[in-house]
Design a protein around this motif. Structure first.
Motif, PDB file in Angstrom:
ATOM      1  N   VAL A 194      -7.201  -0.143   0.451  1.00 58.26           N
ATOM      2  CA  VAL A 194      -5.902   0.506   0.306  1.00 58.26           C
ATOM      3  C   VAL A 194      -5.482   0.393  -1.151  1.00 58.26           C
ATOM      4  CG1 VAL A 194      -5.051   0.217   2.649  1.00 58.26           C
ATOM      5  CG2 VAL A 194      -4.746  -1.629   1.009  1.00 58.26           C
ATOM      6  N   LEU A 195      -4.747   1.383  -1.612  1.00 57.36           N
ATOM      7  CA  LEU A 195      -4.364   1.388  -3.021  1.00 57.36           C
ATOM      8  C   LEU A 195      -3.185   0.458  -3.256  1.00 57.36           C
ATOM      9  CD1 LEU A 195      -5.009   2.829  -5.708  1.00 57.36           C
ATOM     10  CD2 LEU A 195      -3.103   4.328  -5.190  1.00 57.36           C
ATOM     11  N   ARG A 196      -3.305  -0.369  -4.294  1.00 53.89           N
ATOM     12  CA  ARG A 196      -2.191  -1.231  -4.657  1.00 53.89           C
ATOM     13  C   ARG A 196      -1.191  -0.428  -5.483  1.00 53.89           C
ATOM     14  NH1 ARG A 196      -3.295  -6.781  -5.873  1.00 53.89           N
ATOM     15  NH2 ARG A 196      -4.917  -7.559  -4.510  1.00 53.89           N
ATOM     16  N   HIS A 212       0.835  -1.199   0.000  1.00 52.08           N
ATOM     17  CA  HIS A 212       0.000   0.000   0.000  1.00 52.08           C
ATOM     18  C   HIS A 212       0.870   1.250   0.000  1.00 52.08           C
ATOM     19  CE1 HIS A 212       0.954   0.132   4.236  1.00 52.08           C
ATOM     20  NE2 HIS A 212       0.493  -1.096   4.371  1.00 52.08           N
ATOM     21  N   VAL A 213       0.238   2.415   0.039  1.00 52.97           N
ATOM     22  CA  VAL A 213       1.008   3.656  -0.081  1.00 52.97           C
ATOM     23  C   VAL A 213       2.015   3.841   1.051  1.00 52.97           C
ATOM     24  CG1 VAL A 213      -0.353   5.050  -1.673  1.00 52.97           C
ATOM     25  CG2 VAL A 213      -1.026   4.894   0.717  1.00 52.97           C
ATOM     26  N   LYS A 244      -7.230   5.992   0.443  1.00 60.55           N
ATOM     27  CA  LYS A 244      -7.894   4.755   0.030  1.00 60.55           C
ATOM     28  C   LYS A 244      -8.316   4.904  -1.431  1.00 60.55           C
ATOM     29  CE  LYS A 244      -8.625   2.680   4.156  1.00 60.55           C
ATOM     30  NZ  LYS A 244      -9.391   3.043   5.317  1.00 60.55           N
ATOM     31  N   THR A 245      -8.661   3.817  -2.048  1.00 61.46           N
ATOM     32  CA  THR A 245      -9.235   3.909  -3.390  1.00 61.46           C
ATOM     33  C   THR A 245     -10.684   4.329  -3.265  1.00 61.46           C
ATOM     34  OG1 THR A 245      -9.917   1.635  -3.295  1.00 61.46           O
ATOM     35  CG2 THR A 245      -7.816   2.068  -4.361  1.00 61.46           C
TER      36      THR A 245
END
Ligand code: ARG
Length: 589
Positions: free
Chosen positions: A399-401, A130-131, A393-394
């Motif tokens: 969570v953003l990949r 994640h980020v 978040k997306t």
């Protein structure tokens, strides 16, 4: 190579010593009033306090001594005891030539270089990055580049999370899908197949599947826990699966990190130190540092001077298992005993929220005599927030990949390039390469330019802009310098010796002179934004110079050759500095 600021500091320091005061008062800095001075020294005030003398009197003495220095054009005392310094045009010109020809673009090696392990990345096998992992990767890699450049011997380690419950989830979920695999046959004696029974896609599916079931069903969770325990106890089939999972994940991770120009010397993980754990636990017990508490073995690390409560380290839990504390301690043991050269420092580039964990681990490592606590540094960082101020978040809420992030950044970079008018003869391949460089510059710089410990808002639209304090702006500035130099070369004009005459040239050389201090400051504080600031100011100083004076179009051949040399010095330092941030500069865009 020593900067003007350092040479002047040395001269001022000697002048203070000559009148019986400490050399440290001689520190000379860039002046914040360029219309009055190039550099200033404010030490007379502090020196006066310590010696019980009049500050202005001291300043007059120091200024008189500095006037005789070959670099100095003028040294004036202002106010209660400030010393304002102007350096000669000859000194500035020589300095610019030196920067241009220097392998370190004017910076110098650190005096306290050390063998330094940098532990960063820290992705978890099978779990999407994640980020937060992005921040660790970008900050850690930048530190690794800066420290190496400054002379440290760096050993970087990705320290994968590959020893936790997620491994149990993967094993059990795979067993449900493919119960016939030999890995689940406890009677099987091997050898196990070389080919992995899963792809990275399978891992990405199996983990959330199992973890969701486990959240809803305690029995399902216990099955995973039991599988980890068996794996940790050495069950051969599970160990073989673990190796496959790691191998498949590492291959995918290398691509993700590679996109961001992030690399590691060591691809080790928590599971690599498993066989060191029993010995480590014994050592804690033998040293009388481990204590039995509710069936677990703990190490008390609290100190009397503590302002907040520091709970004990969990060495072995009541079920006989070991976790995050113990794998980190075993990893320190492994590094101290098996790495060559032997580490003198370890930097952990991990989310600020893990500060307590590292505090506990560092204390326990020191108590056992593995390495002093002061040599273990937690390089914490803030969280990445969305425009709503909450952790990023997306749109779907997950969570953003990293892979999605890359795709988004590439798309945005390409959009911006098209809007900025690409050269008409640029083919698809070159355009894709430039878009990739812009995307990486955007992602890396927007993270690095913030003080590491603060949170920042993720805003791809702004990060990819060619205007403002962004990676693409700096990259574009470097490309522009290159194109000025290329066009001049095509017209038969070569750089010569620098001869500073104009104000914007003076300001530009003074800015070039600050590179070394920015690098060493960023290294000492482990704060890459200090280097970002320097490079941004350098790009701005070049812009002012470029706007004020003709370069290739200058009629006077001597001036033209000088300005081209100055531009080349800027190109060299910008490219070197951006390289330390992991940002590559294309030939054109
Ligand atoms: N895998 C961990 C996580 O995702 C980070 C590991 C950091 N390094 C360490 N030595 N503990 O939170």
């Amino acid at each position: 190579m020593a900067s003007l600021a350092r040479e002047l500091s040395a001269a001022a320091g000697a002048a203070f010593e000559a009148v019986g005061l400490e050399a440290r008062f001689g520190e000379v800095r860039r002046s914040d009033k360029p219309e009055l001075a190039d550099f200033q020294c404010n030490g007379a005030m502090a020196a006066a306090k310590s010696a019980g003398r009049n500050p202005r009197e001291i300043a007059v003495e120091i200024a008189a001594a500095l006037k005789a220095h070959p670099l100095v054009l003028s040294a004036e005392v202002a106010g209660p005891g400030f010393i304002n310094l102007r350096v000669s045009e000859a000194a500035l010109s020589l300095r610019a030539d030196a920067v241009r020809g220097d392998a370190m673009a004017g910076a110098e090696k650190a005096a306290d270089a050390a063998v330094t392990v940098i532990d960063f990345g820290g992705a978890n096998v099978a779990k999407p990055m994640h980020v937060g992992h992005l921040r660790s990767a970008v900050i850690g890699d930048t530190l690794q580049r800066m420290l190496r450049f400054a002379g440290d011997t760096v050993i970087s380690d990705v320290h994968l999370g590959d020893w936790g419950l997620q491994m149990g989830h993967l094993v059990t979920e795979l067993e449900d899908e493919q119960p016939g695999l030999v890995y689940f046959d406890a009677a099987f004696t091997g050898p196990y197949p070389k080919e992995a029974p899963v792809t990275i896609g399978d891992l990405g599916r199996l983990y959330p599947q199992a973890s969701n079931k486990a959240k809803a069903d305690e029995a399902r969770n216990e099955r995973s826990q039991k599988a980890v325990a068996e794996m940790q106890a050495g069950r051969a089939g599970y160990r073989a699966l673990l190796r496959h999972f790691i191998e498949v994940s590492v291959e995918a991770l290398k691509k993700d990190y590679g996109f961001l120009n992030v690399s590691f010397d060591l691809w080790k993980g928590e599971s690599d130190v498993d066989d060191l754990i029993p010995g480590l636990v014994e050592r804690f017990k033998a040293a009388g540092l481990a204590e039995k508490s509710d069936g677990a073995w703990i190490v008390r690390v609290a100190k009397e001077s503590d302002k907040k409560e520091i709970p004990p380290v969990m060495l072995v839990n009541s079920r006989g298992g070991t976790g995050y504390h113990t794998t980190d301690l075993a990893t320190i043991l492994d590094r101290m005993e098996n790495l060559s050269p032997k580490p003198e420092r370890m930097l952990y580039v991990v989310d600020q929220r893990q500060a307590l964990h590292f505090e506990q681990v560092y204390r326990a490592a020191d108590m056992l005599g593995l390495i002093e606590e002061s040599r273990l540094e937690h390089i914490g960082f803030g969280t990445v927030n969305g425009t709503d101020g909450k952790p990023f978040k997306t749109r779907e809420g997950g969570v953003l990949r990293l892979a999605d992030l890359q795709a988004m950044a590439l798309e945005e970079a390409d959009k911006k390039l098209v809007a900025a008018n690409l050269p008409a003869d640029m083919g698809a391949e070159e355009r894709a390469d430039v878009a990739k460089k812009v995307a990486v510059a955007a992602l890396r710089f927007s993270d690095l330019m913030n003080t590491r410990t603060t949170n920042y808002v993720f805003d791809l639209e702004r990060f990819t802009s060619f205007e403002g304090k962004t990676g693409p702006y700096l990259m574009y500035a470097a490309v522009r310098v290159k194109s000025v130099l290329r066009k001049a070369a095509e017209a038969g004009h070569a750089p010569g010796k620098v001869a500073v005459t104009e104000d914007t040239e003076r300001a530009l050389v003074l800015q070039l002179d600050g590179f070394g201090a920015a690098l060493l400051g960023a290294r000492e504080k482990r704060m890459p934004h200090i280097l970002c600031e320097h490079l941004y100011s350098l790009a701005q100083a070049f812009s002012a110079f470029y706007a004020a004076l003709p370069i290739a179009a200058e009629a006077d051949a001597g001036n033209r050759a000088s300005r081209l040399a100055l531009a080349d010095a800027v190109r060299h330092q910008l490219e070197t500095g951006l390289g330390l941030l992991g940002i590559a500069v294309p030939e054109r865009m």
